[in-house]
Motif scaffolding. Structure first.
Motif, short mmCIF file in Angstrom:
data_model
loop_
_atom_site.label_atom_id
_atom_site.label_comp_id
_atom_site.label_asym_id
_atom_site.label_seq_id
_atom_site.Cartn_x
_atom_site.Cartn_y
_atom_site.Cartn_z
N VAL A 238 73.57 -0.29 69.11
CA VAL A 238 74.26 -0.64 70.44
C VAL A 238 73.46 -1.57 71.44
CG1 VAL A 238 75.40 1.45 70.37
CG2 VAL A 238 73.34 1.55 71.51
N SER A 239 71.98 -1.47 70.99
CA SER A 239 70.79 -2.31 72.05
C SER A 239 70.95 -3.74 71.30
CB SER A 239 69.70 -1.76 71.80
OG SER A 239 69.74 -0.44 72.50
N GLY A 240 71.75 -4.20 70.21
CA GLY A 240 71.47 -5.24 69.69
C GLY A 240 70.24 -5.65 68.88
N ARG A 241 69.46 -4.67 68.43
CA ARG A 241 68.45 -4.50 67.56
C ARG A 241 68.62 -4.39 66.35
NH1 ARG A 241 66.64 -0.82 71.33
NH2 ARG A 241 66.04 0.63 69.44
N PRO A 242 67.91 -4.96 65.17
CA PRO A 242 68.06 -4.66 63.76
C PRO A 242 68.26 -3.18 63.56
CG PRO A 242 66.21 -6.22 64.09
CD PRO A 242 66.62 -5.86 65.37
N SER A 437 71.13 6.36 74.51
CA SER A 437 70.73 4.78 74.43
C SER A 437 72.20 4.08 74.46
CB SER A 437 70.27 4.92 72.90
OG SER A 437 69.05 5.14 72.75
N MET A 438 73.04 4.76 73.96
CA MET A 438 74.69 4.09 73.86
C MET A 438 75.02 3.66 75.33
SD MET A 438 76.49 6.27 71.10
CE MET A 438 78.29 5.44 71.06
N ALA A 439 74.81 4.71 76.31
CA ALA A 439 74.99 4.29 77.78
C ALA A 439 74.18 3.11 78.37
CB ALA A 439 74.88 5.57 78.39
N GLN A 440 72.98 3.16 77.92
CA GLN A 440 72.02 2.10 78.49
C GLN A 440 72.35 0.74 77.69
OE1 GLN A 440 68.50 4.22 77.53
NE2 GLN A 440 68.40 5.30 79.32
N ALA A 441 72.91 0.59 76.70
CA ALA A 441 73.12 -0.57 75.87
C ALA A 441 73.82 -1.73 76.83
CB ALA A 441 73.95 -0.48 74.46
N GLY A 442 74.82 -1.26 77.56
CA GLY A 442 75.77 -2.31 78.36
C GLY A 442 74.71 -2.87 79.33
N ALA A 443 73.85 -2.02 80.18
CA ALA A 443 72.92 -2.66 80.97
C ALA A 443 72.11 -3.45 80.25
CB ALA A 443 72.20 -1.65 81.73
#
Length: 505
Positions: A238-242, A437-443
């Protein structure tokens, strides 16, 4: 099924022997140190990353490997109790604790820390069930609830004060000072324990089947590793990392864990001397108790992670204040745990447990309702409600469950419930860190990093989701207990009718 309590002979002298108190203090202190260092380490991560030049994904193995070692040791505690005398077991736990602390003090490379944490985890996995076994085996019947409350105080206080102790000590001293201080405390506990621990039951010529041992260790390690790496994978995704490596590790670990668990159950059913006598879970009452004891620690232990992160990332507090917010509710709840034991001894199991856990659920309900408008004071206050009533009720769940088990199977029940506690704690941290982490991913995806208003709001939303999940878990656990107590009541009524019918004839 004959209960453990009914199997225990009545005694006209219900005084608690001084040596029993000393034994509980000694073994409890050892368990306390082990659990304390587990939660202290999370505060030390930034320092360890800088000193040993490792990243976040690597440094978290300090706590993960400890949990794996504890989880792998807990199921063996039933065999150890049957096969070896109490003092040699206690001495082994002491030696492991001292060796682990010494390695932590002198470690110059990160792998040395991992070895030390494995050694400490094995020691803690021996000490915690040993304390509970001593209480159940040697306590007067009328004092079991209170003494189990004292034992739960040890288990509850340590994780509660861990972040605060870690923050306070490392603000003025090097992080190794924590383990320097642990060694003399362990030595004092060793002296008291060797003087006070008494052997009340004979040992057995028990056999440790290597196939059973291997399968249960692989089952527990695989499932905990799957939870841990699954959380890491989702957070990275969700954070766009590998995330591929963590995802593959999680899937493989889950397959190994579940497959090993099935193999353990099949082997145990055919074994003359099973490592854990799983037949006690055929009783629906014990099974429902066990499910509750697996679920509630997800919330109870996971709360420490959630509050400290929400406080820092959503409310902007520093690390020390964030840890201190957990302290009032955790400490007052833990200190009052013996009160819950007294209520159990005085009023039985149903009312004290169900009432306390129902009120405890109000805490996460309020946190969920006010999640977007929290202040540090509200966060600490609502957690106080949960922490206090959770400590009053939940420790009595294991006490009540073990009272339903024949006394010769009590060590097996003790091992199963303590393993559930450890597994639930590991699951809680993995689950709640993933939700945040899922909630923070958008920010993060929008370019708003830590310290921005957008990131703080995203964390608050994640906190709301997390507290909602906590409410659902608490409600499910409470419902399991309601059903269990109804089954117990129906059994008691049938037994009473049968006794009256026999008396009439």
């Amino acid at each position: 099924m004959q209960s453990a309590q009914s199997a225990q002979p009545a005694s006209g002298d219900d005084r608690v022997p001084g040596k029993l108190i000393g034994a509980i203090v000694a073994v409890g202190s050892l368990a306390f140190i082990g659990i304390l260092t587990e939660t202290v380490m999370t505060v030390l991560f930034p320092q360890l990353m800088g000193e040993f030049h490792v990243d976040t994904a690597t440094v978290q193995w300090i706590t993960t490997i400890y949990l794996l070692a504890v989880a792998a040791t807990m199921p063996v505690s039933s065999f150890l109790k049957r096969r070896f005398r109490l003092k040699p077991l206690f001495a082994a736990a002491v030696i492991l604790a001292i060796i682990g602390s010494f390695i932590m003090i002198v470690a110059t490379a990160f792998p040395m820390l991992i070895v030390a944490r494995i050694i400490q985890g094995i020691g803690s996995g021996i000490a915690t069930p040993l304390m509970v076994n001593i209480i159940l085996e040697q306590s007067p019947r009328s004092k079991i609830g209170r003494l189990m409350g004292v034992g739960s105080l040890v288990i509850t206080v340590a994780p509660a004060i861990g972040p605060t102790v870690g923050g306070a000590v490392t603000s003025v001293l090097p992080w190794r000072a924590i383990f320097i201080a642990a060694i003399p405390i362990t030595i004092v506990a060793a002296v008291i324990g060797m003087a006070c621990i008494e052997q009340k039951t004979p040992t057995e010529d028990a056999y440790l089947d290597p196939i059973q041992l291997t399968t249960i260790v692989f089952a527990l390690v695989g499932m905990i590793l799957a939870l841990n790496q699954g959380g890491v994978a989702v957070s990275a995704l969700v954070s766009g990392r590998p995330f591929a490596v963590s995802a593959v590790t999680a899937v493989v670990s889950l397959m190994v864990g579940l497959g090993s668990l099935v193999a353990f159950c099949l082997v145990s059913r055919r074994s003359f001397s099973p490592l854990l006598r799983l037949g006690i879970l055929r009783d629906p009452v014990v099974l429902l108790y066990w499910i509750e004891y697996l679920l509630l620690p997800i919330v109870g232990i996971g709360f420490g992670y959630v509050i400290t992160n929400v406080a820092q990332l959503a409310l902007g507090t520093d690390a020390f204040l964030a840890g201190a917010l957990v302290l009032p509710g955790a400490l007052i709840g833990a200190v009052c745990a013996p009160v819950g034991g007294w209520l159990y001894d005085r009023f039985g199991a149903a009312r004290p447990i169900l009432s306390a856990l129902a009120i405890a659920t109000i805490g996460p309900v309020l946190l969920c309702a006010f999640a977007l408008h929290l202040t540090p004071g509200l966060l600490a206050g609502f957690y106080f409600i949960f922490g206090f009533f959770y400590a009053l009720g939940n420790p009595n769940v294991m006490t009540s469950a073990l009272a339903e088990i024949p006394r010769e199977f009590t060590p097996d029940g003790n091992a199963m419930f303590n393993t559930a506690l450890q597994f639930g704690g590991a699951a809680g941290t993995a689950l709640f860190s993933t939700i945040l982490s899922m909630a923070q991913a958008g920010a993060v995806a929008g370019g708003f990093g830590e310290g921005t208003a957008e990131f703080a709001h995203a964390t608050a939303v994640g906190g709301m989701w997390t507290f909602g999940v906590m409410v659902a878990i608490c409600a499910t656990g409470w419902a399991c207990l309601v059903v269990a107590f109804r089954i117990r009541s129906a059994r008691a009524a049938r037994a009473d009718r049968a006794a009256r019918a026999t008396h009439v004839r």
